[in-house]
Design an enzyme around this catalytic site. Sequence first.
Site, PDB file in Angstrom:
ATOM      1  N   ARG A  93       0.837  -1.199   0.000  1.00 52.61           N
ATOM      2  CA  ARG A  93       0.000   0.000   0.000  1.00 52.61           C
ATOM      3  C   ARG A  93       0.878   1.256   0.000  1.00 52.61           C
ATOM      4  O   ARG A  93       0.571   2.242  -0.677  1.00 52.61           O
ATOM      5  CB  ARG A  93      -0.914   0.013   1.227  1.00 52.61           C
ATOM      6  CG  ARG A  93      -1.713   1.298   1.335  1.00 52.61           C
ATOM      7  CD  ARG A  93      -2.660   1.312   2.519  1.00 52.61           C
ATOM      8  NE  ARG A  93      -3.346   2.603   2.596  1.00 52.61           N
ATOM      9  CZ  ARG A  93      -4.341   2.873   3.421  1.00 52.61           C
ATOM     10  NH1 ARG A  93      -4.784   1.939   4.257  1.00 52.61           N
ATOM     11  NH2 ARG A  93      -4.907   4.057   3.438  1.00 52.61           N
ATOM     12  N   ASN A 147     -10.825  -4.401  -0.532  1.00 52.42           N
ATOM     13  CA  ASN A 147     -10.617  -3.271  -1.434  1.00 52.42           C
ATOM     14  C   ASN A 147      -9.657  -3.638  -2.569  1.00 52.42           C
ATOM     15  O   ASN A 147      -8.944  -4.628  -2.468  1.00 52.42           O
ATOM     16  CB  ASN A 147     -10.063  -2.082  -0.646  1.00 52.42           C
ATOM     17  CG  ASN A 147     -11.162  -1.186  -0.117  1.00 52.42           C
ATOM     18  OD1 ASN A 147     -12.180  -1.014  -0.761  1.00 52.42           O
ATOM     19  ND2 ASN A 147     -10.960  -0.622   1.060  1.00 52.42           N
ATOM     20  N   CYS A 169     -19.194  -2.185   0.975  1.00 50.83           N
ATOM     21  CA  CYS A 169     -18.194  -1.208   1.421  1.00 50.83           C
ATOM     22  C   CYS A 169     -18.725  -0.470   2.633  1.00 50.83           C
ATOM     23  O   CYS A 169     -19.917  -0.147   2.702  1.00 50.83           O
ATOM     24  CB  CYS A 169     -17.899  -0.223   0.294  1.00 50.83           C
ATOM     25  SG  CYS A 169     -16.766   1.114   0.757  1.00 50.83           S
ATOM     26  N   ASP A 170     -17.843  -0.169   3.576  1.00 52.05           N
ATOM     27  CA  ASP A 170     -18.278   0.500   4.801  1.00 52.05           C
ATOM     28  C   ASP A 170     -18.177   2.021   4.737  1.00 52.05           C
ATOM     29  O   ASP A 170     -18.593   2.706   5.657  1.00 52.05           O
ATOM     30  CB  ASP A 170     -17.486  -0.016   6.005  1.00 52.05           C
ATOM     31  CG  ASP A 170     -16.034   0.455   6.005  1.00 52.05           C
ATOM     32  OD1 ASP A 170     -15.558   0.907   4.949  1.00 52.05           O
ATOM     33  OD2 ASP A 170     -15.380   0.350   7.046  1.00 52.05           O
ATOM     34  N   HIS A 200     -16.908   4.207  -3.848  1.00 47.26           N
ATOM     35  CA  HIS A 200     -16.061   5.374  -3.563  1.00 47.26           C
ATOM     36  C   HIS A 200     -16.268   6.471  -4.606  1.00 47.26           C
ATOM     37  O   HIS A 200     -15.377   7.283  -4.853  1.00 47.26           O
ATOM     38  CB  HIS A 200     -14.571   4.988  -3.503  1.00 47.26           C
ATOM     39  CG  HIS A 200     -14.220   4.240  -2.268  1.00 47.26           C
ATOM     40  ND1 HIS A 200     -12.924   3.860  -1.960  1.00 47.26           N
ATOM     41  CD2 HIS A 200     -14.972   3.778  -1.238  1.00 47.26           C
ATOM     42  CE1 HIS A 200     -12.911   3.204  -0.814  1.00 47.26           C
ATOM     43  NE2 HIS A 200     -14.146   3.143  -0.356  1.00 47.26           N
ATOM     44  N   TYR A 265     -14.705  10.446  -1.178  1.00 46.48           N
ATOM     45  CA  TYR A 265     -13.622  10.062  -2.073  1.00 46.48           C
ATOM     46  C   TYR A 265     -13.625  10.859  -3.372  1.00 46.48           C
ATOM     47  O   TYR A 265     -12.622  10.856  -4.095  1.00 46.48           O
ATOM     48  CB  TYR A 265     -13.702   8.564  -2.386  1.00 46.48           C
ATOM     49  CG  TYR A 265     -13.095   7.697  -1.315  1.00 46.48           C
ATOM     50  CD1 TYR A 265     -11.793   7.231  -1.418  1.00 46.48           C
ATOM     51  CD2 TYR A 265     -13.826   7.342  -0.181  1.00 46.48           C
ATOM     52  CE1 TYR A 265     -11.238   6.438  -0.428  1.00 46.48           C
ATOM     53  CE2 TYR A 265     -13.282   6.553   0.820  1.00 46.48           C
ATOM     54  CZ  TYR A 265     -11.989   6.105   0.689  1.00 46.48           C
ATOM     55  OH  TYR A 265     -11.429   5.330   1.673  1.00 46.48           O
ATOM     56  N   ARG A 285      -0.636   8.080   3.881  1.00 48.22           N
ATOM     57  CA  ARG A 285      -1.665   7.454   4.719  1.00 48.22           C
ATOM     58  C   ARG A 285      -1.223   6.058   5.193  1.00 48.22           C
ATOM     59  O   ARG A 285      -1.494   5.662   6.326  1.00 48.22           O
ATOM     60  CB  ARG A 285      -2.950   7.367   3.896  1.00 48.22           C
ATOM     61  CG  ARG A 285      -4.040   6.530   4.511  1.00 48.22           C
ATOM     62  CD  ARG A 285      -4.883   7.291   5.498  1.00 48.22           C
ATOM     63  NE  ARG A 285      -5.834   6.366   6.110  1.00 48.22           N
ATOM     64  CZ  ARG A 285      -6.099   6.282   7.390  1.00 48.22           C
ATOM     65  NH1 ARG A 285      -5.500   7.092   8.239  1.00 48.22           N
ATOM     66  NH2 ARG A 285      -6.965   5.423   7.861  1.00 48.22           N
TER      67      ARG A 285
END
Length: 451
Positions: A93, A147, A169-170, A200, A265, A285
């Site tokens: 990531r 994701n 998706c939360d 998103h 997003y 992030r």
Amino acid sequence: MKKFSIVIAGGGSTFTPGIVLMLLDNLDKFPIRKLKFYDNDGARQATIAGACEVILREQAPDIEFLATTDPEEAFTDVDFVMAHIRVGKYAMRELDEKIPLKHGVVGQETCGPGGIAYGMRSIGGVLEIIDYTEKYSPAAWILNYSNPAAIVAEATRRLRPNSKVLNICDMPVGIETHMAQILGIESRKEMVIRYYGLNHFGWWTDIRDKNGNDLMPRLKAHVSKYGYVVNNGGDNQHVEASWNDTFAKARDVFAVDPETLPNTYLKYYFYPDYVVEHSNPEYTRANEVMDGREKFVFSECQKVIDNQTTKGCALHVDEHASYIVDLARAIAYNTKERMLLIVENKGAISNFDQTAMVEIPCIVGSQGPEPLSIGEIPQFQKGLMEQQVSVEKLAVEAWATQSYQRLWQAITLSRTVPSAKVAKEILDDLIAANKDFWPELHKEEAVPVIS
């Protein structure tokens, strides 16, 4: 009442303890007889599982518990698979975020080139989980919240069209939690929402209370001034400075179309220059998460293991994960609950790609989701969504056909990327970084050197 057997695929995730605590909080509504963890990283999973074993012993000793790296052991005799895998973990990531930023482009986990890179890693892992489930527990439902959900959902549609997988998706849940706080109501479940878009990448068009009163004017008044920022968000997951900025920036996203309320997003697509300007290419992030939630969760889990008690433990229920229980209950008990899911369009949005995986309200029962009709959407949203869904479809096509050209096209088409030249430079760097995770890509024809 029937008790269910569940496997959490991604047992070594930092979110797993919160999900376990949430499941235990809801045993009266969704009883469990067996809980299993599955992860291909046994060492990482062992710490999470060791703590969860203590939690279960204290709160629900009758639940059979197992953590394993063996697919047959994990996926045999299960009713529900709850999948939240991260192929490449946080180390990859970090590269997803830092490689685009090196080229002056948004570096984000699910948006732009970083999201495409993550998607190229996730597809194979999610398909593997579907295949294990169908081999060992063919009647089980797979609740997938891995994701990047948009690319993963398109991959399941195209490559496993008959699977019993629901993609969820939360993030809308998190935003609706903030909305409830803005309105001063107890729960987001007191709101009846209309929403459409891609994962998103969507908009709320109508929000009412159970009596039909319109809540949009109050929400719009707040968002126009403060975005989704509230003094006490009640949100344990989105607490870092970067998230506060994202919730605040919703004010500027909202200004582009004040008829609707936006998913946060969208800032990455509407204001990519702002995002890059306010990003630290040395500390993204991913670094926040590794230094924050990851260290916190693993240290708390180790403390539980060492003390063999949860006394003094700071692990907390993941309220966002409550939607997973709601979804499992809807299927198990045919509750016909209204929920946001990522489903094939098939006419729900009448003037949009029929095969697109759209995020819309559905009525969920034992046969799965029944999408609600959205009707026609405005030109602005339609144009944005057509561009973005093409990015997602090209990425999946690139994975399925091992095509360099299609992936270059996908990155070029993203609103976050300024040119095909930059797209190619980012792609070449991402290929080098992902050599252990992506299929080998082939160039259909000689690609000219671009100066």
